[in-house]
Scaffold this active site. Structure first.
Site, short mmCIF file in Angstrom:
data_model
loop_
_atom_site.label_atom_id
_atom_site.label_comp_id
_atom_site.label_asym_id
_atom_site.label_seq_id
_atom_site.Cartn_x
_atom_site.Cartn_y
_atom_site.Cartn_z
N THR A 198 0.86 -1.19 0.00
CA THR A 198 0.00 0.00 0.00
C THR A 198 0.89 1.23 0.00
OG1 THR A 198 -1.79 -1.09 1.16
CG2 THR A 198 -1.61 1.27 1.52
N ARG A 226 -14.76 -6.30 -0.58
CA ARG A 226 -14.27 -5.97 0.76
C ARG A 226 -13.63 -4.58 0.72
NH1 ARG A 226 -8.80 -4.57 2.49
NH2 ARG A 226 -8.49 -5.21 4.62
N GLY A 228 -11.14 -1.92 2.84
CA GLY A 228 -10.18 -1.87 3.94
C GLY A 228 -10.19 -0.53 4.67
N ASP A 229 -9.08 -0.27 5.37
CA ASP A 229 -9.00 0.94 6.20
C ASP A 229 -8.58 2.18 5.41
OD1 ASP A 229 -6.48 -0.47 5.87
OD2 ASP A 229 -5.61 1.07 7.16
N THR A 249 -0.69 1.55 6.81
CA THR A 249 -0.61 0.34 6.00
C THR A 249 -0.58 -0.87 6.93
OG1 THR A 249 0.74 -0.97 4.48
CG2 THR A 249 1.92 0.61 5.87
N GLY A 250 -1.27 -1.92 6.54
CA GLY A 250 -1.30 -3.10 7.39
C GLY A 250 -2.64 -3.81 7.30
N GLY A 252 -6.01 -4.15 7.48
CA GLY A 252 -7.05 -3.12 7.54
C GLY A 252 -8.14 -3.32 8.58
N1 ASP Z 1 -4.33 -1.62 4.80
C1 ASP Z 1 -4.59 -2.22 3.53
C2 ASP Z 1 -5.92 -2.90 3.60
O1 ASP Z 1 -6.23 -3.54 4.58
C3 ASP Z 1 -3.56 -3.23 3.10
C4 ASP Z 1 -2.11 -2.87 3.37
O2 ASP Z 1 -1.82 -1.77 3.78
O3 ASP Z 1 -1.25 -3.72 3.14
O4 ASP Z 1 -6.66 -2.82 2.66
#
Ligand code: ASP
Length: 333
Positions: A198, A226, A228-229, A249-250, A252
């Site tokens: 991301t 879906r 995400g965050d 990032t991570g 979500g």
């Molecule tokens: N945060 C992003 C999501 O969950 C994915 C990511 O940052 O790797 O969509």
């Protein structure tokens, strides 16, 4: 005459109380802050990113694009440009690269499609725009900006978001534009761990305005539709001139439930924490304890930055008006 003296004593007392409160807000050991003219911080995703898993060629390819992204933002901010323009244009560089999980390099859903999320926020007036689940707009962050500036809404999704963005003159591409071999392999091998990628950016401009933006393809093998965050204001993206700008990032689902980006801002606003303490408390404290993996980049109104993450690595970098700047990938850098 007497009345005048009493009035001026009264006014001085009010002024003294006001200024001593302001001083009191600052931690005792915290030096007075000097605002940088401008500052920029970026991320290209957090995850299982170790020296062992990267070839020297991959390492330098990532660093090259991160540097190019920083250069883009730097040239806007150093010439007096706006933070909101800097975050959008900086993200374009990473969205147009197949290396990152945003735009061109977006990951695949369980259905074999690419569905992208993005958000942008202006810290000067808390205006924000976001898109979710778009499949045919080349630069999702610009679709988010169009929602912010050209619609009365904050978030649009799916077909409606695409039609709106096309109506605003944004470049439409065939969904096959987002096909890359390495992402498709990740889906077929159901690799959910690894270099996700991301992208995000926070900036402070000469006017003292903060901005943040995030763009992503989401998580590999996610259920179609879906969200995400990243496009959720306060979860993966947030900016407020009074506190900070944040891009996450991570995983979500955790960032949404822990309202990570706004939590950092709230710890600064109500808990009077420094940016560094607030960011650490959330990423390596609350979130880690809950099992949420990932990281954030953040910037306060002085141009201080924080880049904490609780994974093996995070693609990241910064630059500022003091002439300092660098890019990093691994934990030990
Ligand atoms: N945060 C992003 C999501 O969950 C994915 C990511 O940052 O790797 O969509």
């Amino acid at each position: 005459m007497n009345k005048l003296i009493i009035k001026s004593i009264f006014l001085s007392l009010i002024a003294m109380t006001f200024f001593s409160c302001k001083e009191g807000d600052r931690k005792q050991d915290e030096p007075a802050q000097i605002k940088k003219d401008w500052a920029l911080v970026i991320h290209g995703g957090a995850g299982v990113i170790t020296r062992e898993l990267m070839t020297p060629e991959q390492d330098s390819a990532y660093r090259r694009v991160l540097n190019e992204a920083l250069e883009t933002g730097k040239s806007i901010l150093s010439e007096g440009g706006r933070a909101i323009d800097a975050v959008e244009k900086t993200i374009h560089i990473m969205e147009n690269s197949p290396l990152f999980n945003a735009g061109k390099g977006a990951v695949f859903t369980s259905k074999g499609t690419n569905e992208m999320d993005a958000a942008i926020m202006d810290g000067s007036d808390l205006n924000a725009g976001a898109v979710a689940g778009i499949t045919d707009i080349k630069n999702p962050v610009s679709a988010a900006r169009a929602v912010m500036e050209k619609s009365v809404h904050v978030m649009l999704s799916g077909q409606g978001a695409s039609e709106f963005a096309i109506g605003q003159g944004l470049e439409q591409v065939d969904p096959s534009y987002f096909y890359t071999d390495h992402r498709y392999r990740q889906l077929t091998e159901a690799i959910n761990r690894g270099k996700n990628g991301t992208v995000g950016c926070c900036a402070l401009d000469r006017e003292g305005n903060l901005a943040a933006a995030t763009s992503t393809g989401g998580m590999t093998n996610k259920k179609y539709n879906r969200i995400g965050d990243a496009p959720i204001i306060g979860a993966g993206t947030y900016a407020n001139n009074a506190t900070c700008a944040v891009s996450a990032t991570g995983h979500g689902e955790y960032f949404i439930r822990w309202t990570v980006a706004h939590d950092i801002s709230a710890l600064m606003e109500y808990g009077h924490m420094s940016l560094k303490d607030a960011a650490e408390t959330v990423i390596n404290g609350k979130l880690l304890k809950a099992g949420g993996t990932g990281g954030i980049i953040a910037m306060d109104k002085y141009g201080n930055i924080a880049m904490p993450f609780n994974t093996e690595g995070m693609f990241r970098g910064f630059a500022d008006s003091e002439g300092t700047g660098a890019v990093f990938i691994y934990k030990d850098e």
